[in-house]
Design a protein around this motif. Structure first.
Motif, PDB file in Angstrom:
ATOM      1  N   GLN A  22      51.099  47.223  87.418  1.00  0.00           N
ATOM      2  CA  GLN A  22      51.430  48.312  86.493  1.00  0.00           C
ATOM      3  C   GLN A  22      52.658  47.959  85.660  1.00  0.00           C
ATOM      4  N   ALA A  23      53.606  47.253  86.249  1.00  0.00           N
ATOM      5  CA  ALA A  23      54.784  46.843  85.480  1.00  0.00           C
ATOM      6  C   ALA A  23      54.362  45.933  84.332  1.00  0.00           C
ATOM      7  N   ILE A  24      53.449  45.004  84.609  1.00  0.00           N
ATOM      8  CA  ILE A  24      52.970  44.088  83.552  1.00  0.00           C
ATOM      9  C   ILE A  24      52.216  44.864  82.479  1.00  0.00           C
ATOM     10  N   MET A  25      51.308  45.723  82.905  1.00  0.00           N
ATOM     11  CA  MET A  25      50.450  46.411  81.942  1.00  0.00           C
ATOM     12  C   MET A  25      51.216  47.486  81.161  1.00  0.00           C
ATOM     13  N   ALA A  26      52.362  47.922  81.711  1.00  0.00           N
ATOM     14  CA  ALA A  26      53.183  48.903  80.990  1.00  0.00           C
ATOM     15  C   ALA A  26      54.057  48.233  79.934  1.00  0.00           C
ATOM     16  N   ASP A  27      54.146  46.908  79.991  1.00  0.00           N
ATOM     17  CA  ASP A  27      54.956  46.188  78.988  1.00  0.00           C
ATOM     18  C   ASP A  27      54.195  46.197  77.662  1.00  0.00           C
ATOM     19  N   PRO A  28      54.800  46.743  76.588  1.00  0.00           N
ATOM     20  CA  PRO A  28      54.072  46.818  75.312  1.00  0.00           C
ATOM     21  C   PRO A  28      53.584  45.459  74.821  1.00  0.00           C
ATOM     22  N   ASN A  29      54.252  44.394  75.243  1.00  0.00           N
ATOM     23  CA  ASN A  29      53.802  43.061  74.815  1.00  0.00           C
ATOM     24  C   ASN A  29      52.521  42.601  75.506  1.00  0.00           C
ATOM     25  N   TRP A  30      52.121  43.326  76.534  1.00  0.00           N
ATOM     26  CA  TRP A  30      50.911  42.891  77.260  1.00  0.00           C
ATOM     27  C   TRP A  30      49.662  43.023  76.383  1.00  0.00           C
ATOM     28  N   GLN A  31      49.554  44.109  75.639  1.00  0.00           N
ATOM     29  CA  GLN A  31      48.483  44.331  74.651  1.00  0.00           C
ATOM     30  C   GLN A  31      47.089  44.098  75.223  1.00  0.00           C
ATOM     31  N   GLY A  32      46.834  44.689  76.360  1.00  0.00           N
ATOM     32  CA  GLY A  32      45.504  44.534  76.964  1.00  0.00           C
ATOM     33  C   GLY A  32      45.199  43.102  77.340  1.00  0.00           C
ATOM     34  N   GLY A  33      46.222  42.307  77.511  1.00  0.00           N
ATOM     35  CA  GLY A  33      46.033  40.910  77.922  1.00  0.00           C
ATOM     36  C   GLY A  33      45.908  39.936  76.765  1.00  0.00           C
ATOM     37  N   ASN A  34      45.881  40.469  75.523  1.00  0.00           N
ATOM     38  CA  ASN A  34      45.701  39.597  74.359  1.00  0.00           C
ATOM     39  C   ASN A  34      47.038  39.250  73.710  1.00  0.00           C
ATOM     40  N   TYR A  35      47.903  38.638  74.465  1.00  0.00           N
ATOM     41  CA  TYR A  35      49.238  38.320  73.942  1.00  0.00           C
ATOM     42  C   TYR A  35      49.409  36.837  73.645  1.00  0.00           C
ATOM     43  N   TYR A  36      48.365  36.039  73.900  1.00  0.00           N
ATOM     44  CA  TYR A  36      48.535  34.591  73.783  1.00  0.00           C
ATOM     45  C   TYR A  36      48.790  34.135  72.341  1.00  0.00           C
ATOM     46  N   GLU A  37      48.197  34.854  71.379  1.00  0.00           N
ATOM     47  CA  GLU A  37      48.338  34.458  69.970  1.00  0.00           C
ATOM     48  C   GLU A  37      49.689  34.867  69.394  1.00  0.00           C
ATOM     49  N   GLY A  38      50.248  35.930  69.936  1.00  0.00           N
ATOM     50  CA  GLY A  38      51.470  36.484  69.347  1.00  0.00           C
ATOM     51  C   GLY A  38      52.731  35.730  69.718  1.00  0.00           C
ATOM     52  N   ASP A  39      53.871  36.300  69.358  1.00  0.00           N
ATOM     53  CA  ASP A  39      55.160  35.642  69.615  1.00  0.00           C
ATOM     54  C   ASP A  39      55.708  35.977  70.992  1.00  0.00           C
ATOM     55  N   ALA A  40      55.285  37.127  71.528  1.00  0.00           N
ATOM     56  CA  ALA A  40      55.951  37.604  72.745  1.00  0.00           C
ATOM     57  C   ALA A  40      54.947  37.862  73.856  1.00  0.00           C
ATOM     58  N   ALA A  41      55.284  37.373  75.037  1.00  0.00           N
ATOM     59  CA  ALA A  41      54.493  37.650  76.231  1.00  0.00           C
ATOM     60  C   ALA A  41      55.137  38.834  76.962  1.00  0.00           C
ATOM     61  N   PRO A  42      54.400  39.466  77.890  1.00  0.00           N
ATOM     62  CA  PRO A  42      54.973  40.605  78.626  1.00  0.00           C
ATOM     63  C   PRO A  42      55.976  40.145  79.688  1.00  0.00           C
ATOM     64  N   ALA A  43      57.022  39.512  79.232  1.00  0.00           N
ATOM     65  CA  ALA A  43      57.980  38.891  80.151  1.00  0.00           C
ATOM     66  C   ALA A  43      58.731  39.939  80.966  1.00  0.00           C
ATOM     67  N   LYS A  44      59.054  41.055  80.334  1.00  0.00           N
ATOM     68  CA  LYS A  44      59.802  42.093  81.043  1.00  0.00           C
ATOM     69  C   LYS A  44      58.984  42.639  82.207  1.00  0.00           C
ATOM     70  N   GLY A  45      57.718  42.933  81.910  1.00  0.00           N
ATOM     71  CA  GLY A  45      56.841  43.472  82.947  1.00  0.00           C
ATOM     72  C   GLY A  45      56.627  42.477  84.080  1.00  0.00           C
ATOM     73  N   LEU A  46      56.378  41.219  83.710  1.00  0.00           N
ATOM     74  CA  LEU A  46      56.147  40.192  84.728  1.00  0.00           C
ATOM     75  C   LEU A  46      57.394  39.997  85.579  1.00  0.00           C
ATOM     76  N   SER A  47      58.540  40.073  84.921  1.00  0.00           N
ATOM     77  CA  SER A  47      59.800  39.897  85.642  1.00  0.00           C
ATOM     78  C   SER A  47      60.016  41.019  86.662  1.00  0.00           C
ATOM     79  N   VAL A  48      59.699  42.250  86.277  1.00  0.00           N
ATOM     80  CA  VAL A  48      59.830  43.373  87.226  1.00  0.00           C
ATOM     81  C   VAL A  48      58.831  43.199  88.373  1.00  0.00           C
TER      82      VAL A  48
END
Lengths: 374, 197
Positions: free
Chosen positions: A193-219
């Protein structure tokens, strides 16, 4: 054998499998990233498969390319170590669903040409094991002298012995369980839930963008890391000591050393791990219940087994406590299996198995040597 | 098997070739290893002391760290030809329940124990007025693991009340075998082979 390109450090291969998955689908092709240490003998019967834990990798005894750190089990694996690379050919494969070179959500889906993201199939521990078997076929290794793993690696070792009883002569299962408990699932859900609550997660489609859900993964990592330690260990290491300050700040910075430590654990983790892989692998662990496919009777998962088992637990491990190992021992006894078990004393909780533990070294050394002569 | 403890030697000599055995309180696995090497026995062990478990596993034996009082319940019925309890009965909290489990798990059970009615023990208590300390009972009253002292006659009447059949009995004094006459007075150590009636 040293000219055999299939063996050595930093190996990778794409195989057509397919892996027949528990969810009914087939995964093809399958990429494998793996390492081997030591030489395979002529009879090809001296191979040991080490199965790694949730966030570990194939770099069991060599430097991690991203972090530059030594392998995660150098106290156990190497020449004249308990898992002796002068006697055994040791293989460690990046687990299916992970992000260090084997197929996972960050891999490119050949059907679409894009990275899988959430289109990667939900996998299980058994799927991981069936994938590993495909790589062993490729390496022409029919029978393993031993399969060894701690934590999720222990779940794989148990599954290996259950799914491929004729391919496993010995299994060493450390700090593991035959079934994820409600509490185990609950902690994993917090992380997901921490990962999926990170706005950068974007339903898992973050590979193309600049930012990964680092905050969520870190929590997620911070919460999980607490479960890998013990109250005694945390108290011994940090107590209520303050971090780089003489007094409380009356703010929300990392006043306490333990906060600073957890933040550090979280922030370094995101540099080496993919958030989607974390989702998939924790899910696989949550789905793990070895007895489920055997009418809920764990002993039936090992009926007629010829495999020798050695189980080890740690007294301060509250994530996979000794009672869980004893349940496995109980089932193996009921199945008439050759099983040894010992609970070791250590203040460091679940992570004890990754630390240099002379008693663990001694028992694994003795168990493996006994297996070579029998 | 000459290097085995005398009571273990008796057990080893009377176990059938190729049998399945469970050695409860197996120590470092000496008996199990001897039986495996000389009689092709399929042996399993339970031992409470971790360092003994390490030693036994290093011999290639299958040994589980566990407690006779609490962990025998986990074993299925009639899984073994023999369940063996050597010099452990007197250390358990509930010897009666442990014996029930032994006879449930094994078709037969070997039980060996130091005889508290041995004349040296008697005279130590009678004449010295102190808790006896002998080669078989070397610890003082405060640190002895032997919490349920038993005599040969006690054990026999206990077996009778539970309708347990005695298939064999052996006695030792000074580590040497001796005949059964006056065993309760003259034997330092006893070994029984038991079967459920």
């Amino acid at each position: 054998m040293s000219e055999d390109e299939r063996f050595g450090l930093n190996k990778g291969v794409r195989l057509m499998g397919p892996v027949k998955l528990d969810n009914g689908a087939e995964l093809v092709p399958v990429d494998f990233a793996y390492e081997t240490y030591g030489e395979i003998n002529e009879a090809r019967d001296n191979a040991i498969l080490i199965c790694h834990a949730l966030t570990m990798d194939q770099y069991v005894a060599s430097k991690h390319p991203a972090t530059g750190k030594d392998g995660w089990w150098t106290s156990m694996v190497g020449e004249d170590k308990p898992i002796d690379t002068s006697r055994f050919c040791v293989i460690c494969i990046n687990v299916l669903g992970s992000c260090l070179g084997s197929s996972g959500p960050a891999s490119v889906d050949p059907a679409s040409g894009n990275q899988y993201g959430m289109d990667f199939p939900v996998i299980t521990i058994a799927d991981m094991v069936r994938a590993q078997a495909i790589l062993l076929d490729h390496l022409e290794i029919e029978t393993l002298a031993a399969v060894i793993g701690g934590s999720m690696g222990g779940m794989q070792a148990l599954s290996w012995a259950s799914i491929f009883p004729d391919r496993v002569r010995s299994a060493i299962v450390i700090a593991a369980t035959a079934r994820h408990s409600a509490q185990n699932i609950a902690f994993h859900e917090v992380g997901r839930q921490a990962i999926m609550a990170d706005p950068n997660w974007q339903g898992g489609n973050y590979y193309e963008g600049d930012a990964a859900p680092a905050k969520g993964l870190s929590v997620a990592r911070m919460a999980a890391h607490i479960t890998y330690m013990s109250e005694e260990g945390l108290t011994e290491k940090f107590g209520r000591n303050l971090q780089d300050r003489d007094a409380k700040s009356f703010g929300f910075g990392a006043d306490f050393q333990v906060e600073s430590y957890l933040r550090h654990q979280g922030s370094t983790f995101v540099d080496r791990f993919d958030a989607n892989s974390y989702l998939y692998i924790t899910r696989a662990m949550d789905y793990f219940d070895l007895a489920e496919a055997h009418d809920g009777v764990l002993a039936k998962a090992f009926t007629g087994t010829k495999t020798r088992f050695c189980l080890i637990s740690f007294d301060s491990d509250w994530l996979y406590p000794t009672a869980e190992s004893r349940q496995i021992v109980h089932a193996l006894n009921a199945a008439g299996a050759a099983v040894s078990f010992v609970e070791l004393s250590s203040p460091f909780g679940h992570d004890s198995f990754l630390l240099d533990a002379p008693d663990m070294n001694r028992i694994i050394d003795g168990f493996l040597k006994a297996g070579e002569t029998s | 098997m000459s290097n085995l403890r005398p009571d273990l030697s008796i057990i080893a000599n009377n176990v059938r070739d190729g049998a399945r055995i469970l050695d409860v309180g197996c120590g470092d696995g000496s008996l199990m290893a001897a039986l495996r090497d000389t009689k092709k026995v399929d042996a399993r062990g339970v031992e409470i002391e971790p360092s003994n478990v390490f030693a036994a596993v290093s011999k290639g034996l299958s040994v589980i760290q566990g407690d006779a009082d609490t962990d025998l319940a986990d074993y299925p019925d009639n899984g073994f030809d023999y369940a063996i309890l050597s010099q452990t009965l007197q250390t358990t909290h509930r010897p009666d329940l442990v014996l029930d489990h032994l006879l449930r798990i094994g078709d037969r059970a070997f039980v060996s124990f130091p005889n508290f009615a041995y004349w040296r023990v008697r005279s130590s208590l009678l004449l010295g007025g102190r808790m006896p300390v002998t080669p078989h009972l070397p610890e003082g009253w405060h640190d002895t693991p032997n919490i349920h002292h038993v005599t040969i006659d006690d054990f026999r009447s206990f077996l009778k009340s539970r309708k347990v059949t005695v298939e064999g009995e052996w006695f030792l004094s000074g580590n040497k075998p001796r005949k059964g006459g006056l065993a309760n007075l003259m034997a330092e150590h006893a070994v029984f082979l038991l079967r459920k009636s």
